[in-house]
Design a protein around this motif. Sequence first.
Motif, PDB file in Angstrom:
ATOM      1  N   GLN A   3       0.840  -1.202   0.000  1.00 32.98           N
ATOM      2  CA  GLN A   3       0.000   0.000   0.000  1.00 32.98           C
ATOM      3  C   GLN A   3       0.870   1.246   0.000  1.00 32.98           C
ATOM      4  O   GLN A   3       1.883   1.296   0.711  1.00 32.98           O
ATOM      5  N   TYR A  94       0.099  12.059  -7.331  1.00 32.62           N
ATOM      6  CA  TYR A  94       0.153  10.623  -7.086  1.00 32.62           C
ATOM      7  C   TYR A  94       1.590  10.205  -6.762  1.00 32.62           C
ATOM      8  O   TYR A  94       2.535  10.661  -7.404  1.00 32.62           O
ATOM      9  N   TRP A 110       0.709   2.489  -7.357  1.00 35.58           N
ATOM     10  CA  TRP A 110       0.319   3.895  -7.330  1.00 35.58           C
ATOM     11  C   TRP A 110      -0.477   4.167  -6.056  1.00 35.58           C
ATOM     12  O   TRP A 110      -1.252   3.316  -5.595  1.00 35.58           O
ATOM     13  N   GLY A 111      -0.290   5.342  -5.513  1.00 38.83           N
ATOM     14  CA  GLY A 111      -1.122   5.784  -4.404  1.00 38.83           C
ATOM     15  C   GLY A 111      -2.486   6.226  -4.904  1.00 38.83           C
ATOM     16  O   GLY A 111      -2.741   6.278  -6.107  1.00 38.83           O
ATOM     17  N   GLN A 112      -3.333   6.589  -3.967  1.00 38.28           N
ATOM     18  CA  GLN A 112      -4.710   6.957  -4.311  1.00 38.28           C
ATOM     19  C   GLN A 112      -4.813   8.388  -4.814  1.00 38.28           C
ATOM     20  O   GLN A 112      -5.827   8.775  -5.391  1.00 38.28           O
ATOM     21  N   THR A 114      -3.627  12.694  -3.991  1.00 36.13           N
ATOM     22  CA  THR A 114      -4.006  13.742  -3.046  1.00 36.13           C
ATOM     23  C   THR A 114      -4.132  15.055  -3.819  1.00 36.13           C
ATOM     24  O   THR A 114      -3.283  15.383  -4.648  1.00 36.13           O
TER      25      THR A 114
END
Length: 120
Positions: A3, A94, A110-112, A114
């Motif tokens: 994550q 990202y 990949w992050g979600q 911001t």
Amino acid sequence: QVQLVESGGGLVQAGGSLRLSCAASGNIFSINDMGWYRQAPGTQREMVARFTSGGMTNYADSVKGRFTISRDDAKNTAYLQMNSLKPEDTAVYYCRARIVAYSHAMYQYWGQGTQVTVSS
């Protein structure tokens, strides 16, 4: 599984600063490379700043001298210090990382995202 959790986005006036964080957790043997990308509405995602696999840093020309990428290897965390922000920096930011798992296979994550909004 890995994550990437991003934090630090928000609304800031032009000329202000923000610091983004991206923390990686999970099945991590090592981090091959890690960086920040952004995507504004109607545009393609673009690289902002990143660490290469050799530990070098790359920056988009539009952010050189204003943004600084750093990392804390002990925390598997990357940071993006953004100074002298401009309205054109408004985008969803990202985090991307290529991580080597304990199986020694490498995966991209990949992050979600911001949201960073810079008002004029």
